[in-house]
Write a protein that holds these residues in place. Structure first.
Motif, PDB file in Angstrom:
ATOM      1  N   GLU A 110      11.130   5.273   3.104  1.00 54.14           N
ATOM      2  CA  GLU A 110      11.272   6.124   1.920  1.00 54.14           C
ATOM      3  C   GLU A 110      12.745   6.307   1.564  1.00 54.14           C
ATOM      4  N   TYR A 111      13.598   6.471   2.577  1.00 50.86           N
ATOM      5  CA  TYR A 111      15.033   6.587   2.303  1.00 50.86           C
ATOM      6  C   TYR A 111      15.560   5.355   1.567  1.00 50.86           C
ATOM      7  N   VAL A 112      15.151   4.165   2.005  1.00 51.17           N
ATOM      8  CA  VAL A 112      15.622   2.940   1.360  1.00 51.17           C
ATOM      9  C   VAL A 112      15.131   2.888  -0.089  1.00 51.17           C
ATOM     10  N   VAL A 113      13.873   3.273  -0.320  1.00 56.47           N
ATOM     11  CA  VAL A 113      13.329   3.285  -1.681  1.00 56.47           C
ATOM     12  C   VAL A 113      14.131   4.245  -2.561  1.00 56.47           C
ATOM     13  N   VAL A 114      14.394   5.450  -2.050  1.00 57.78           N
ATOM     14  CA  VAL A 114      15.165   6.430  -2.818  1.00 57.78           C
ATOM     15  C   VAL A 114      16.574   5.913  -3.087  1.00 57.78           C
ATOM     16  N   HIS A 115      17.177   5.318  -2.079  1.00 57.45           N
ATOM     17  CA  HIS A 115      18.528   4.754  -2.223  1.00 57.45           C
ATOM     18  C   HIS A 115      18.576   3.734  -3.367  1.00 57.45           C
TER      19      HIS A 115
ATOM     20  N   ALA B 100       0.821  -1.217   0.000  1.00 56.87           N
ATOM     21  CA  ALA B 100       0.000   0.000   0.000  1.00 56.87           C
ATOM     22  C   ALA B 100       0.854   1.266   0.000  1.00 56.87           C
ATOM     23  N   LEU B 101       2.097   1.153   0.447  1.00 56.14           N
ATOM     24  CA  LEU B 101       2.969   2.325   0.572  1.00 56.14           C
ATOM     25  C   LEU B 101       3.979   2.451  -0.572  1.00 56.14           C
ATOM     26  N   VAL B 102       4.645   1.365  -0.915  1.00 55.88           N
ATOM     27  CA  VAL B 102       5.790   1.436  -1.831  1.00 55.88           C
ATOM     28  C   VAL B 102       5.442   2.003  -3.200  1.00 55.88           C
ATOM     29  N   PRO B 103       4.341   1.583  -3.860  1.00 51.46           N
ATOM     30  CA  PRO B 103       4.040   2.167  -5.178  1.00 51.46           C
ATOM     31  C   PRO B 103       3.890   3.689  -5.136  1.00 51.46           C
ATOM     32  N   LYS B 104       3.340   4.209  -4.045  1.00 57.28           N
ATOM     33  CA  LYS B 104       3.198   5.665  -3.915  1.00 57.28           C
ATOM     34  C   LYS B 104       4.566   6.333  -3.841  1.00 57.28           C
ATOM     35  N   LEU B 105       5.496   5.713  -3.111  1.00 60.06           N
ATOM     36  CA  LEU B 105       6.841   6.278  -3.004  1.00 60.06           C
ATOM     37  C   LEU B 105       7.569   6.218  -4.344  1.00 60.06           C
ATOM     38  N   ILE B 106       7.411   5.111  -5.046  1.00 61.07           N
ATOM     39  CA  ILE B 106       8.046   4.983  -6.358  1.00 61.07           C
ATOM     40  C   ILE B 106       7.502   6.035  -7.318  1.00 61.07           C
ATOM     41  N   SER B 107       6.176   6.190  -7.342  1.00 57.19           N
ATOM     42  CA  SER B 107       5.557   7.186  -8.227  1.00 57.19           C
ATOM     43  C   SER B 107       6.002   8.595  -7.874  1.00 57.19           C
ATOM     44  N   LYS B 108       6.206   8.846  -6.592  1.00 61.45           N
ATOM     45  CA  LYS B 108       6.651  10.165  -6.146  1.00 61.45           C
ATOM     46  C   LYS B 108       8.059  10.477  -6.641  1.00 61.45           C
ATOM     47  N   TRP B 109       8.936   9.477  -6.604  1.00 65.85           N
ATOM     48  CA  TRP B 109      10.350   9.732  -6.874  1.00 65.85           C
ATOM     49  C   TRP B 109      10.768   9.475  -8.318  1.00 65.85           C
ATOM     50  N   GLU B 110       9.964   8.787  -9.100  1.00 62.74           N
ATOM     51  CA  GLU B 110      10.329   8.562 -10.504  1.00 62.74           C
ATOM     52  C   GLU B 110      10.555   9.879 -11.260  1.00 62.74           C
ATOM     53  N   PRO B 111       9.634  10.848 -11.191  1.00 59.69           N
ATOM     54  CA  PRO B 111       9.883  12.090 -11.934  1.00 59.69           C
ATOM     55  C   PRO B 111      11.007  12.928 -11.323  1.00 59.69           C
ATOM     56  N   VAL B 112      11.211  12.804 -10.030  1.00 60.30           N
ATOM     57  CA  VAL B 112      12.273  13.571  -9.373  1.00 60.30           C
ATOM     58  C   VAL B 112      13.646  13.073  -9.808  1.00 60.30           C
ATOM     59  N   LEU B 113      13.808  11.757  -9.816  1.00 58.98           N
ATOM     60  CA  LEU B 113      15.092  11.163 -10.192  1.00 58.98           C
ATOM     61  C   LEU B 113      15.239  10.982 -11.704  1.00 58.98           C
ATOM     62  N   GLY B 114      14.111  11.040 -12.408  1.00 54.60           N
ATOM     63  CA  GLY B 114      14.165  10.833 -13.850  1.00 54.60           C
ATOM     64  C   GLY B 114      14.410   9.392 -14.234  1.00 54.60           C
ATOM     65  N   VAL B 115      13.805   8.470 -13.472  1.00 48.54           N
ATOM     66  CA  VAL B 115      13.964   7.041 -13.747  1.00 48.54           C
ATOM     67  C   VAL B 115      12.588   6.396 -13.839  1.00 48.54           C
TER      68      VAL B 115
END
Length: 231
Positions: free
Chosen positions: A189-194, A135-150
């Motif tokens: 979230e830190y681990v996901v971003v890492h 329930a949490l991880v897909p939201k974090l991925i969607s949040k950071w994909e455009p930020v990191l450009g991946v």
């Protein structure tokens, strides 16, 4: 190619890969030491490097040995469990219903069929933990994909003994330890971003550190807090 370096009471697993820099790691929970060196590095050079890091290795192992450990969970009445960094007491209900878990502001209620042992209760809890992360991880991925450009092709959840996460740079997916459900959400979230940053830089190079400094400036504090929490 892999081998082992013996330095007194310290054993180091050594491997050679297509990387630019040497990576020396002391892994939780038992302080296993690994050294990954660039292809072509002479074994005696890798050994000499490891010797220069002996004091640091011992310090890291001492920190892990002193770190709090969770006692094995039995999933019984009034046992402590953590979810998102908060401690809850468990209530166990035995009934002829489909096993499930419910969380409120005070307790975790585990409903199981009569006779379900600790192994079955662990299975029920693990599936619940995965549902919370799903329930949490897909939201974090969607949040950071455009930020990191991946673009992450997918993610996987599993029990992992020595890592909080990993990244398959070629398949463009990440893998996360289900134990993260016990940690505060900002550390998850830190681990996901890492791991997502590894899609831009697969090794822990200076470029990778620069990426974390840019996008998660307090990553060192998060790493220290995550590794200081009970194993």
């Amino acid at each position: 190619m892999s081998s082992v370096i013996e330095l007194g009471d310290i054993t180091i697993s050594m491997a050679f890969k297509a990387i630019k820099n040497v990576h020396l790691t002391v892994l939780p929970p038992d302080g296993k030491v690994t050294l990954v060196a660039p292809l072509g590095t002479r074994p005696e050079v890798a050994r000499a490097y490891a010797i220069t890091k002996l004091q640091w290795i011992r310090q890291q192992q001492a920190m892990l040995n002193a770190q709090a450990r969770e006692a094995p969970r039995q999933f019984v009445e009034r046992e402590s469990h953590h979810v998102w960094g908060r401690r809850y007491l468990m209530t166990v209900v035995e009934a002829e219903v489909k096993p499930h878990v419910k969380l409120d502001h005070k307790r975790i209620t585990l409903s199981v069929r009569p006779g379900h042992d600790a192994a079955k209760r662990l299975e029920v809890m693990h599936e619940w933990h995965k549902s919370l992360l799903h329930a949490l991880v897909p939201k974090l991925i969607s949040k950071w994909e455009p930020v990191l450009g991946v673009k992450v092709s997918g993610y996987f959840l599993q029990r992992m003994k020595t890592k909080w996460g990993s990244c398959n740079h070629h398949a463009r997916n990440i893998r996360l330890n289900t134990e993260l459900v016990k940690k505060p959400k900002d550390l998850v979230e830190y681990v996901v971003v890492h791991e997502m940053a590894h899609l831009l830089e697969p090794t822990h190079s200076e470029r990778f550190v620069a990426l974390l400094d840019q996008h998660w400036p307090h990553w060192r504090e998060c790493r220290a807090e995550l590794n200081a929490l009970p194993l």
